[in-house]
Scaffold this motif. Structure first.
Motif, PDB file in Angstrom:
ATOM      1  N   GLN A 193      -7.424  -7.997   6.544  1.00 24.79           N
ATOM      2  CA  GLN A 193      -6.193  -7.785   5.974  1.00 24.79           C
ATOM      3  C   GLN A 193      -5.849  -8.702   5.380  1.00 24.79           C
ATOM      4  OE1 GLN A 193      -4.042  -6.201   9.166  1.00 24.79           O
ATOM      5  NE2 GLN A 193      -1.838  -6.719   7.609  1.00 24.79           N
ATOM      6  N   LYS A 218      -9.002   3.110   8.295  1.00 27.02           N
ATOM      7  CA  LYS A 218      -7.228   2.860   8.616  1.00 27.02           C
ATOM      8  C   LYS A 218      -6.278   1.845   8.248  1.00 27.02           C
ATOM      9  CE  LYS A 218      -7.253   4.427  13.674  1.00 27.02           C
ATOM     10  NZ  LYS A 218      -7.576   4.359  14.808  1.00 27.02           N
ATOM     11  N   LEU A 219      -7.158   0.815   7.960  1.00 28.06           N
ATOM     12  CA  LEU A 219      -7.044  -0.477   7.144  1.00 28.06           C
ATOM     13  C   LEU A 219      -6.284  -0.386   5.592  1.00 28.06           C
ATOM     14  CD1 LEU A 219      -5.572  -3.216   7.111  1.00 28.06           C
ATOM     15  CD2 LEU A 219      -7.836  -3.861   6.569  1.00 28.06           C
ATOM     16  N   GLU A 245      -6.185   2.118   4.499  1.00 24.80           N
ATOM     17  CA  GLU A 245      -5.364   3.750   4.171  1.00 24.80           C
ATOM     18  C   GLU A 245      -4.014   3.265   4.242  1.00 24.80           C
ATOM     19  OE1 GLU A 245      -7.733   7.246   6.101  1.00 24.80           O
ATOM     20  OE2 GLU A 245      -6.449   6.748   7.340  1.00 24.80           O
ATOM     21  N   LYS A 246      -4.061   2.214   5.213  1.00 24.25           N
ATOM     22  CA  LYS A 246      -2.240   1.441   5.023  1.00 24.25           C
ATOM     23  C   LYS A 246      -2.101   1.295   3.919  1.00 24.25           C
ATOM     24  CE  LYS A 246      -0.412  -2.256   7.748  1.00 24.25           C
ATOM     25  NZ  LYS A 246      -0.687  -3.248   8.851  1.00 24.25           N
ATOM     26  N   TYR A 247      -2.880   0.743   3.252  1.00 25.40           N
ATOM     27  CA  TYR A 247      -2.311  -0.465   2.070  1.00 25.40           C
ATOM     28  C   TYR A 247      -2.156   0.794   0.378  1.00 25.40           C
ATOM     29  CZ  TYR A 247      -1.824  -4.226   4.559  1.00 25.40           C
ATOM     30  OH  TYR A 247      -1.465  -5.363   5.600  1.00 25.40           O
TER      31      TYR A 247
END
Length: 180
Positions: free
Chosen positions: A115, A146-147, A149-151
């Motif tokens: 991350q 998921k990571l 998409e979070k960014y």
């Protein structure tokens, strides 16, 4: 291109993220082979498309000389445990984008290393006129998806039956992009 070193502390683990240097080449070669053998989320099996110390040294040198590429390492106690790379080019039609890739030794999964390599890469891209970051991720790598998409990454396409894994089945690769 170079970025400043940054220290992170997660659950009793401290690590630095910094620009790769030519002296890292031997360690990077070893880490890449180890990571390739620890996961099927990457393109290579252990030892395939081997990149030796000289190859990494040249890659680091080239990336440092071009403002559209970035090579970062994560290290714990002066030992490289992961790395990421944004690879760009100077072609007029595609100089606005880079391709991102990351790998971290399995022992260090869950400490935010991937991350933070991603965050530093996106900060670099945003501050250097890079308009688009593209990456490829195996459909079963839900944590990474998921990571991303979070960014702000979105699925732009699917490469169907793109990877043949050790279970004998074919899996899709997602093409994801983030546009500034």
């Amino acid at each position: 291109m170079l970025v400043d070193s940054h220290e992170f502390h997660v659950r009793n683990l401290s690590y630095h993220v910094r620009s790769a240097m030519e002296m890292d080449a031997k360690s990077l070669s070893e880490v890449r082979v180890q990571v390739d053998g620890e996961t099927e989320n990457l393109d290579r099996e252990k030892g395939e498309a081997y990149l030796d110390e000289l190859g990494f040294r040249q890659l680091i040198k080239n990336d440092a000389e071009h403002n559209t590429s970035l090579f970062l390492v994560a290290e714990i106690n002066n030992k490289i445990v992961g790395f990421s790379r944004c690879e760009g080019n100077n072609l007029n039609r595609t100089s606005h984008k880079v391709e991102f890739g990351v790998c971290v030794l399995k022992k260090y999964w869950g400490y935010g290393i991937g991350q933070n390599l991603l965050k530093k890469s996106l900060q670099w891209a945003d501050s250097n006129g890079i308009r688009k970051v593209v990456l490829y991720v195996l459909e079963t790598n839900h944590t990474a998806i998921k990571l991303y998409e979070k960014y702000g990454f979105e699925v732009e396409g699917i490469l169907k039956k793109d990877k043949l894994l050790s279970d004998g089945n074919f899996y899709n690769t997602l093409v994801m992009g983030r546009f500034l």
